[in-house]
Design an enzyme around this catalytic site. Structure first.
Site, PDB file in Angstrom:
ATOM      1  N   HIS A   1       0.832  -1.195  -0.128  1.00 11.77           N
ATOM      2  CA  HIS A   1      -0.039  -0.023  -0.038  1.00 11.77           C
ATOM      3  C   HIS A   1       0.882   1.242   0.036  1.00 11.77           C
ATOM      4  CE1 HIS A   1      -4.248  -1.076   0.418  1.00 11.77           C
ATOM      5  NE2 HIS A   1      -4.108  -2.131   1.168  1.00 11.77           N
TER       6      HIS A   1
ATOM      7  N   GLU B   1      -5.284  -1.719  12.916  1.00 11.90           N
ATOM      8  CA  GLU B   1      -6.266  -1.697  11.944  1.00 11.90           C
ATOM      9  C   GLU B   1      -7.151  -2.873  11.626  1.00 11.90           C
ATOM     10  OE1 GLU B   1      -7.251   0.342   7.390  1.00 11.90           O
ATOM     11  OE2 GLU B   1      -5.151   0.032   8.331  1.00 11.90           O
ATOM     12  N   HIS B   2      -5.954  -3.969  11.145  1.00  9.20           N
ATOM     13  CA  HIS B   2      -6.406  -5.328  10.885  1.00  9.20           C
ATOM     14  C   HIS B   2      -5.718  -6.363  11.799  1.00  9.20           C
ATOM     15  CE1 HIS B   2      -6.514  -2.860   6.986  1.00  9.20           C
ATOM     16  NE2 HIS B   2      -7.516  -3.349   6.922  1.00  9.20           N
TER      17      HIS B   2
END
Length: 455
Positions: free
Chosen positions: A282, A347-348
């Protein structure tokens, strides 16, 4: 090579929020200018920052429809995947909405209270279109708004040169950084336009950057003022959202993306490495983390990352992310790994473990995360694209106090009160309000309550 570190060697800075944005005076100036001059400012900033500065901003619905039809015929697999993702997200979001019930209850005799969940009227969606146009984000932002019952959705995305004008732009040497193509037709990334049409958007504008956030927050001659703005963006967009909050609602301020994997000896190093790299590609500051009680797995994952990197078209970005922000943490046990995860609030969060009592125990201990992915086959990438979950999630430790984008963002939970004069509850509430008004020195409050029970 990804770093491997013992739990005992973790520095406290590892758990601090990762905010790479700064307070930018330029963004403040852009917002004030858009508020003051409206479309004129948008055209000026488009010519300054974008590759194309169209003569008008709204993209005709026919262009959105044509993009969807072109995608359906030219790339049916992608078209069907977008439709499948939309359907699952809509189904999940509608189920979420069922949890926000309207109700009425008589708390005391004559004191009738209630709750209503009302969708906001207008929502603004921002969709970036840089190196990787985020077509999946169209699904994730628009669909829960529709599920909530929002009637008016405004989408802004950076402009692109219209296909009919590309040849002319190339001949003139325009449409490149510093030399935008001016006064063309409003157009945007074709896949974003297609996704927008598939998801039900009919008002889309070729406008990007902080100026688009300002346009949706304040309204211009072309772009309507909205009630809530959602969607990711670069540091300028994030700063703009932060600055307009209060004038409009926002979903969240998103920082660099992150994944935290808790894995035991049953984990497949190829899958773990793949999931870490999926996050790393990302951004060079994306943070891929593995915590495990298996030194053997840690070493195998590190080797597998190097192997898979060589095959990635996004190697340049992923490799920097792995080297600068990636980490494998060796823990004494999985409970310790959960301790790290809860403090990190990623986040994950993935649990690469076999089904059974041990995994159930670890699931029960996890409490701070945006989304939790349970088991070897529950890849985080499913959540990104096509599993019904929303991929707009809290980052930089904010999962300690908030969840991800959902129908909740588009609903106002309001309360109601109805009383019956002379009832037991009415008299008690009026009496209590009088005493409380006295205690706070608010004489008019106390009088307004007592007048209703004085004879």
């Amino acid at each position: 090579m990804i770093k491997i570190k013992n739990y005992s060697d973790l520095d406290e800075s590892f758990f601090e929020g990762r905010d790479f944005g700064t307070s930018l005076d330029m963004v403040k100036d852009v917002l004030l200018d858009v508020k003051s001059r409206g479309d004129a400012a948008l055209f000026e900033y488009g010519a300054k920052f974008d590759l194309s500065a169209p003569k008008t901003l709204q993209i005709p619905v026919e262009e959105l429809k044509n993009a969807a039809e072109k995608l359906k015929s030219g790339n049916p697999n992608l078209y069907d995947s977008l439709c499948y993702s939309r359907d699952l997200v809509l189904k999940f979001a509608k189920k979420q909405k069922e949890c926000f019930n309207d109700f009425g209850i008589e708390l005391e005799e004559g004191i009738f209270t209630g709750q209503k969940n009302i969708p906001v009227e207008k929502v603004g969606v921002y969709i970036p279109a840089g190196r990787f146009p985020l077509i999946s984000t169209v699904v994730m932002t628009v669909t829960p708004a529709l599920a909530a019952g929002v009637e008016d959705i405004i989408l802004c995305t950076p402009p692109k040169i219209h296909p009919q004008e590309r040849t002319l732009a190339e001949k003139q040497g325009l449409g490149i950084s510093g030399k935008p193509f001016i006064d063309g037709k409003p157009y945007a990334d074709e896949n974003i336009m297609a996704a927008a049409y598939i998801c039900g958007v009919r008002k889309a504008f070729a406008c990007g950057g902080a100026q688009a956030i300002g346009a949706m927050a304040f309204g211009t001659q072309s772009i309507p003022k909205v009630d809530v703005i959602v969607g990711p963006g670069n540091k300028f967009v994030a700063e703009a959202k932060k600055m307009v909050y209060g004038n409009v609602g926002i979903d969240m301020i998103a920082g660099p993306t992150e994944v935290f994997i808790i894995a035991d000896e049953s984990a497949n190093p190829k899958l773990v490495a793949a999931d870490l790299l999926a996050q790393a590609e990302h951004d060079i500051v994306a943070q891929p983390i593995l915590a495990t009680n298996s030194k053997k797995l840690a070493q195998e994952v590190a080797q597998e990352i190097e192997k898979q990197l060589e095959e990635l078209s996004t190697k340049a970005t992923a490799e920097q992310s792995i080297e600068n922000c990636g980490l494998i943490i060796l823990c004494e046990n999985l409970e310790q790994a959960v301790e790290v995860a809860n403090k990190k609030a990623p986040e994950h969060l993935e649990l690469a473990m076999e089904a059974g009592n041990e995994r159930d125990k670890i699931v029960s201990l996890c409490r701070n995360y945006g989304s939790l992915f349970i088991g070897h086959e529950s890849a985080e990438v499913f959540g990104d694209y096509a599993a019904g979950l929303n991929h707009t999630l809290p980052t930089s430790g904010s999962a300690r106090f908030t969840g991800g984008l959902s129908v909740r963002v588009f609903l106002k939970t309001v309360t109601t009160l109805r009383t019956v004069s002379g009832t037991k509850g009415f008299v008690k509430s009026a009496t209590a309000a009088g005493y409380l008004g006295d205690a706070e020195g608010l004489a008019a409050h106390a009088k307004a309550a007592r007048l209703r029970i004085e004879k």
